[in-house]
Design an enzyme around this catalytic site. Structure first.
Site, PDB file in Angstrom:
ATOM      1  N   LYS A  34     -26.062  -7.005  -0.810  1.00  0.00           N
ATOM      2  CA  LYS A  34     -26.927  -5.844  -0.560  1.00  0.00           C
ATOM      3  C   LYS A  34     -28.400  -6.230  -0.687  1.00  0.00           C
ATOM      4  CE  LYS A  34     -23.622  -4.671   0.227  1.00  0.00           C
ATOM      5  NZ  LYS A  34     -22.197  -5.031   0.094  1.00  0.00           N
ATOM      6  N   GLY A  82     -14.420  -8.191   9.655  1.00  0.00           N
ATOM      7  CA  GLY A  82     -14.168  -7.236   8.573  1.00  0.00           C
ATOM      8  C   GLY A  82     -15.500  -6.871   7.926  1.00  0.00           C
ATOM      9  N   VAL A  83     -15.406  -6.189   6.790  1.00  0.00           N
ATOM     10  CA  VAL A  83     -16.612  -5.706   6.120  1.00  0.00           C
ATOM     11  C   VAL A  83     -17.558  -6.860   5.801  1.00  0.00           C
ATOM     12  CG1 VAL A  83     -17.472  -4.517   4.071  1.00  0.00           C
ATOM     13  CG2 VAL A  83     -15.296  -3.838   5.073  1.00  0.00           C
ATOM     14  N   GLU A 102     -13.142 -12.406  16.216  1.00  0.00           N
ATOM     15  CA  GLU A 102     -12.153 -11.591  15.504  1.00  0.00           C
ATOM     16  C   GLU A 102     -10.808 -11.688  16.229  1.00  0.00           C
ATOM     17  OE1 GLU A 102     -11.624  -9.565  12.675  1.00  0.00           O
ATOM     18  OE2 GLU A 102      -9.670  -9.531  13.666  1.00  0.00           O
ATOM     19  N   ALA A 122     -14.997 -15.526   7.099  1.00  0.00           N
ATOM     20  CA  ALA A 122     -14.883 -14.248   6.364  1.00  0.00           C
ATOM     21  C   ALA A 122     -13.581 -13.570   6.780  1.00  0.00           C
ATOM     22  CB  ALA A 122     -16.093 -13.370   6.664  1.00  0.00           C
ATOM     23  N   GLY A 150     -11.072 -12.639   4.782  1.00  0.00           N
ATOM     24  CA  GLY A 150     -10.415 -11.880   3.730  1.00  0.00           C
ATOM     25  C   GLY A 150     -10.407 -12.623   2.407  1.00  0.00           C
ATOM     26  N   ARG A 151      -9.863 -11.976   1.399  1.00  0.00           N
ATOM     27  CA  ARG A 151      -9.815 -12.542   0.048  1.00  0.00           C
ATOM     28  C   ARG A 151      -8.397 -12.475  -0.484  1.00  0.00           C
ATOM     29  NH1 ARG A 151     -14.660 -13.225  -2.298  1.00  0.00           N
ATOM     30  NH2 ARG A 151     -13.883 -12.890  -4.398  1.00  0.00           N
ATOM     31  N   HIS A 171     -33.592  21.416   2.713  1.00  0.00           N
ATOM     32  CA  HIS A 171     -34.123  21.102   4.040  1.00  0.00           C
ATOM     33  C   HIS A 171     -35.502  20.492   3.895  1.00  0.00           C
ATOM     34  CE1 HIS A 171     -34.961  21.393   8.291  1.00  0.00           C
ATOM     35  NE2 HIS A 171     -36.146  21.890   7.962  1.00  0.00           N
TER      36      HIS A 171
HETATM   37  P1  FAD Z   1     -14.070 -10.216  -9.747  1.00  0.00           P
HETATM   38  O1  FAD Z   1     -15.370  -9.518  -9.512  1.00  0.00           O
HETATM   39  O2  FAD Z   1     -13.652 -11.245  -8.777  1.00  0.00           O
HETATM   40  O3  FAD Z   1     -14.123 -10.794 -11.205  1.00  0.00           O
HETATM   41  C1  FAD Z   1     -13.097 -11.533 -11.755  1.00  0.00           C
HETATM   42  C2  FAD Z   1     -13.680 -12.400 -12.830  1.00  0.00           C
HETATM   43  O4  FAD Z   1     -12.611 -13.018 -13.527  1.00  0.00           O
HETATM   44  C3  FAD Z   1     -14.533 -13.548 -12.302  1.00  0.00           C
HETATM   45  O5  FAD Z   1     -15.775 -13.526 -12.961  1.00  0.00           O
HETATM   46  C4  FAD Z   1     -13.742 -14.801 -12.618  1.00  0.00           C
HETATM   47  O6  FAD Z   1     -14.570 -15.915 -12.958  1.00  0.00           O
HETATM   48  C5  FAD Z   1     -12.963 -14.344 -13.835  1.00  0.00           C
HETATM   49  N1  FAD Z   1     -11.728 -15.094 -14.060  1.00  0.00           N
HETATM   50  C6  FAD Z   1     -10.728 -15.361 -13.176  1.00  0.00           C
HETATM   51  N2  FAD Z   1      -9.730 -16.023 -13.771  1.00  0.00           N
HETATM   52  C7  FAD Z   1     -10.100 -16.179 -15.062  1.00  0.00           C
HETATM   53  C8  FAD Z   1      -9.494 -16.781 -16.177  1.00  0.00           C
HETATM   54  N3  FAD Z   1      -8.291 -17.348 -16.101  1.00  0.00           N
HETATM   55  N4  FAD Z   1     -10.167 -16.783 -17.351  1.00  0.00           N
HETATM   56  C9  FAD Z   1     -11.400 -16.223 -17.452  1.00  0.00           C
HETATM   57  N5  FAD Z   1     -12.015 -15.626 -16.433  1.00  0.00           N
HETATM   58  C10 FAD Z   1     -11.374 -15.594 -15.256  1.00  0.00           C
HETATM   59  N6  FAD Z   1     -16.960  -4.311  -3.126  1.00  0.00           N
HETATM   60  C11 FAD Z   1     -17.518  -3.092  -3.118  1.00  0.00           C
HETATM   61  O7  FAD Z   1     -16.944  -2.161  -3.688  1.00  0.00           O
HETATM   62  N7  FAD Z   1     -18.708  -2.869  -2.488  1.00  0.00           N
HETATM   63  C12 FAD Z   1     -19.372  -3.855  -1.840  1.00  0.00           C
HETATM   64  O8  FAD Z   1     -20.451  -3.626  -1.288  1.00  0.00           O
HETATM   65  C13 FAD Z   1     -18.808  -5.151  -1.833  1.00  0.00           C
HETATM   66  N8  FAD Z   1     -19.437  -6.165  -1.206  1.00  0.00           N
HETATM   67  C14 FAD Z   1     -18.898  -7.419  -1.269  1.00  0.00           C
HETATM   68  C15 FAD Z   1     -19.570  -8.443  -0.622  1.00  0.00           C
HETATM   69  C16 FAD Z   1     -19.068  -9.724  -0.657  1.00  0.00           C
HETATM   70  C17 FAD Z   1     -19.813 -10.832   0.027  1.00  0.00           C
HETATM   71  C18 FAD Z   1     -17.865  -9.983  -1.385  1.00  0.00           C
HETATM   72  C19 FAD Z   1     -17.323 -11.371  -1.478  1.00  0.00           C
HETATM   73  C20 FAD Z   1     -17.187  -8.956  -2.020  1.00  0.00           C
HETATM   74  C21 FAD Z   1     -17.692  -7.653  -1.958  1.00  0.00           C
HETATM   75  N9  FAD Z   1     -17.040  -6.585  -2.568  1.00  0.00           N
HETATM   76  C22 FAD Z   1     -17.579  -5.340  -2.514  1.00  0.00           C
HETATM   77  C23 FAD Z   1     -15.769  -6.767  -3.283  1.00  0.00           C
HETATM   78  C24 FAD Z   1     -16.006  -6.804  -4.795  1.00  0.00           C
HETATM   79  O9  FAD Z   1     -16.874  -7.871  -5.089  1.00  0.00           O
HETATM   80  C25 FAD Z   1     -14.678  -6.970  -5.514  1.00  0.00           C
HETATM   81  O10 FAD Z   1     -13.800  -5.938  -5.123  1.00  0.00           O
HETATM   82  C26 FAD Z   1     -14.878  -6.880  -7.012  1.00  0.00           C
HETATM   83  O11 FAD Z   1     -15.763  -7.876  -7.474  1.00  0.00           O
HETATM   84  C27 FAD Z   1     -13.530  -7.027  -7.735  1.00  0.00           C
HETATM   85  O12 FAD Z   1     -13.725  -6.903  -9.097  1.00  0.00           O
HETATM   86  P2  FAD Z   1     -12.752  -7.614 -10.133  1.00  0.00           P
HETATM   87  O13 FAD Z   1     -13.332  -7.329 -11.472  1.00  0.00           O
HETATM   88  O14 FAD Z   1     -11.362  -7.232  -9.864  1.00  0.00           O
HETATM   89  O15 FAD Z   1     -12.840  -9.168  -9.808  1.00  0.00           O
HETATM   90  P1  AMP Z   2     -11.180  -8.387   6.072  1.00  0.00           P
HETATM   91  O1  AMP Z   2      -9.777  -8.703   5.600  1.00  0.00           O
HETATM   92  O2  AMP Z   2     -11.471  -6.942   6.242  1.00  0.00           O
HETATM   93  O3  AMP Z   2     -12.215  -9.108   5.262  1.00  0.00           O
HETATM   94  O4  AMP Z   2     -11.302  -8.981   7.541  1.00  0.00           O
HETATM   95  C1  AMP Z   2     -10.981 -10.320   7.860  1.00  0.00           C
HETATM   96  C2  AMP Z   2     -10.781 -10.411   9.360  1.00  0.00           C
HETATM   97  O5  AMP Z   2     -10.635 -11.773   9.740  1.00  0.00           O
HETATM   98  C3  AMP Z   2      -9.545  -9.676   9.855  1.00  0.00           C
HETATM   99  O6  AMP Z   2      -9.948  -8.674  10.739  1.00  0.00           O
HETATM  100  C4  AMP Z   2      -8.720 -10.769  10.527  1.00  0.00           C
HETATM  101  O7  AMP Z   2      -8.095 -10.309  11.709  1.00  0.00           O
HETATM  102  C5  AMP Z   2      -9.762 -11.827  10.865  1.00  0.00           C
HETATM  103  N1  AMP Z   2      -9.186 -13.187  11.035  1.00  0.00           N
HETATM  104  C6  AMP Z   2      -8.290 -13.816  10.221  1.00  0.00           C
HETATM  105  N2  AMP Z   2      -7.981 -15.062  10.702  1.00  0.00           N
HETATM  106  C7  AMP Z   2      -8.704 -15.231  11.844  1.00  0.00           C
HETATM  107  C8  AMP Z   2      -8.840 -16.300  12.812  1.00  0.00           C
HETATM  108  N3  AMP Z   2      -8.170 -17.462  12.706  1.00  0.00           N
HETATM  109  N4  AMP Z   2      -9.675 -16.109  13.872  1.00  0.00           N
HETATM  110  C9  AMP Z   2     -10.377 -14.961  14.005  1.00  0.00           C
HETATM  111  N5  AMP Z   2     -10.287 -13.927  13.138  1.00  0.00           N
HETATM  112  C10 AMP Z   2      -9.470 -14.040  12.064  1.00  0.00           C
END
Ligand code: FAD
Ligand code: AMP
Length: 483
Positions: A58, A190-191, A211, A280, A282-283, A455
């Site tokens: 952000k 994706g996002v 995509e 990007a 997914g995760r 307004h």
């Molecule tokens: P995490 O934030 O991943 O935290 C997990 C923590 O656990 C980490 O610090 C890690 O080091 C620690 N950990 C893992 N294993 C161990 C272990 N064995 N021992 C000790 N520590 C450990 N979400 C939104 O809602 N809004 C957004 O705008 C948004 N933007 C995003 C943009 C990007 C580029 C990315 C990558 C993600 C974004 N997200 C957003 C998703 C959001 O970051 C995650 O959903 C959120 O951080 C998840 O929170 P969490 O606490 O489950 O995990």
């Molecule tokens: P999100 O899970 O919302 O972060 O989005 C990830 C996007 O990546 C999804 O829309 C998938 O369809 C796309 N994707 C995954 N693998 C591939 C690939 N090999 N080529 C192009 N797009 C992909």
């Protein structure tokens, strides 16, 4: 003897740090184990969200948006700013400062709430024991009546495009470019792909998004997704749908390195060359070295820790929340789960309403939605009314020269209860929140229609969309007028 705690939380991201703070507030002796350290081996709190996710993305979105405004929008307002340029290292430095301020803030909250922050990697070795390995490899053990796992998620790496964090980067690398790439490829619309693609496109990169799916933003309402695709294309993002990346090869040396990407689309095999490529796609949940198999915590088919609606695992006393469990990978969802688990431990009956998790894409305009969209209601056979209001008819949006997009509201045809709301437009996330609250209280579209809105405010568009549900909108022609 191992340190004794009521609760040990693993992970200090939004799910874990919030769970730990709430546990401590409720009187539990609480520790939070976090393995993230900085280059000087100092512990770093806040997880993905604060360090490499929500907040830094952000920060860059805000900087790049201001740059676009200075370049193209100031003129409309009669402001002559001359030629503007972007200092990328200064932008990245500001982002780092924002991150540092917030992660330091979490450390302050831990101190204020008497949460013991423990630096190291936590492993659940028994149903009431967490082994912690610090960055020097030293092991200690914490005893806990309850364990909350909030280990989060990491980016998915796909075989065709192995990450080197130089030319082929994941979302973390894409927050650290030292200059604007001339040609940038993004895999995944994706996002995260759209947000990071937007940042660098606004700063001047020629951005192509590849995509694999044919549909754009399949989770969003079709009308909103169509509008988004139109606006992003107008902004210069070249979004290729149905384009599946199959291979890549890095060529050149040093600053001249580039990547050749192969992908297939409806016309066959294609090639493209980029200076940088963001993967990007997914995760995935992060459970590496987290659970000793003797404990028996079950994972699901996607490697997530299996939990019930209250985030309890199959082992009594062990809970899990945030990205490491089912549901959308969103910080606010994790935070609410963290609070729920803490409060359940204190015998409160707190529940997360999984039907009302807001989704937001922080592009410009922003896209935000909650509840059901039109396609989902059709599929479920629900009879509904729709109210649309374009920002082009909002006085405040026009005054700000920011009038792309619309508010769309869906309500039950019989009861008028709001079933969903989708917004594409300025401040969509904040505007949507009004409807999230309304839906929590089971409001009808008429309830919103009868509420007085300031307004001129952007939120009047929400008011008018609610009125439009029943054909009463004042500032647009109504599709179906009712008495
Ligand atoms: P995490 O934030 O991943 O935290 C997990 C923590 O656990 C980490 O610090 C890690 O080091 C620690 N950990 C893992 N294993 C161990 C272990 N064995 N021992 C000790 N520590 C450990 N979400 C939104 O809602 N809004 C957004 O705008 C948004 N933007 C995003 C943009 C990007 C580029 C990315 C990558 C993600 C974004 N997200 C957003 C998703 C959001 O970051 C995650 O959903 C959120 O951080 C998840 O929170 P969490 O606490 O489950 O995990
Ligand atoms: P999100 O899970 O919302 O972060 O989005 C990830 C996007 O990546 C999804 O829309 C998938 O369809 C796309 N994707 C995954 N693998 C591939 C690939 N090999 N080529 C192009 N797009 C992909």
């Amino acid at each position: 003897m191992a340190d004794q705690y009521d609760v040990v939380v693993i992970g200090a991201g939004p799910a874990g740090y919030v769970a730990a703070i709430r546990c401590a507030q409720l009187g539990f002796k609480t520790a939070c184990v976090e393995k993230w350290i900085d280059e000087d081996n100092n512990p770093v709190l806040g997880g993905t969200c604060l360090n490499t996710g929500c907040i830094p993305s952000k920060a860059l979105l805000d900087t790049s948006h201001k740059f676009v405004e200075a370049q193209h929008d100031f003129e409309v307002h009669g402001i002559k700013a001359g030629k503007v340029s972007i200092d990328v290292p200064a932008m990245i430095d500001r982002k780092r400062k924002v991150v540092k301020q917030l992660t330091g803030g979490v450390a302050g909250l831990f101190k204020g709430n008497k949460v013991d922050g423990v630096s190291g990697a936590g492993k659940v070795v028994a149903k009431d024991k967490v082994e912690v390995t610090d960055h020097e490899g030293k092991k200690t053990e914490l005893s806990a009546k309850n364990i909350i796992i909030a280990a989060g998620s990491v980016p998915i790496d796909i075989p065709p495009t192995p990450i080197d964090q130089d030319v082929i980067v994941d979302s973390t690398g894409a927050l650290e470019f030292s200059e604007v790439p001339k040609k940038l490829g993004v895999i995944g619309a994706g996002v995260i792909g759209l947000e990071l693609g937007s940042v660098w496109a606004r700063l001047g990169a020629e951005v192509t998004v590849l995509e694999a799916m044919d549909d754009f933003l399949p989770a969003a309402d079709r009308q909103i997704a169509k509008e988004a695709l139109k606006l992003f294309t107008k902004q210069g993002l070249d979004i290729k749908l149905g384009a599946k990346v199959t291979g890549s090869k890095i060529s050149g040396k040093g600053a001249k390195k580039s990547v050749n990407v192969e992908y297939t689309d409806s016309e066959g095999e294609q090639k493209a060359q980029f200076d940088k490529l963001i993967v990007a796609v997914g995760r995935k949940p992060y459970t590496e070295a987290l659970l000793d198999s003797s404990v028996g915590v079950e994972l699901d088919e996607r490697g997530r820790i299996k939990v019930d609606d209250q985030c309890a695992t199959n082992i009594p006393g062990i809970y899990a929340c945030g990205d490491v469990v089912r549901g959308p990978m969103l910080a606010h969802k994790g935070m609410e789960e963290g609070v729920m688990v803490a409060e359940r431990l204190a015998d409160k009956k707190t529940q997360v309403n999984y039907d009302l998790v807001p989704s937001v894409i922080y592009t410009h305009p922003e896209i935000a939605w909650v509840g059901k969209n039109e396609e989902e209601l059709k599929e479920a056979g629900v009879d509904y009314n729709v109210g649309n209001f374009p920002f082009a008819a909002s006085g405040r949006a026009l005054a700000a020269n920011d009038s792309d997009g619309m508010v769309k509201m869906l309500a039950d045809a019989k009861t008028d209860r709001i079933l969903g709301c989708q917004i594409i437009g300025p401040s969509a996330a904040d505007l949507l929140q009004q409807i999230v609250i309304a839906m929590e209280f089971s409001a009808s579209a008429e309830d919103i229609g009868l509420t007085m809105f300031s307004h001129p405010a952007l939120s009047e568009a929400v008011h008018e969309a609610a009125l439009a549900v029943n054909g009463h909108a004042i500032h647009i022609g109504n599709r179906k007028r009712r008495k």
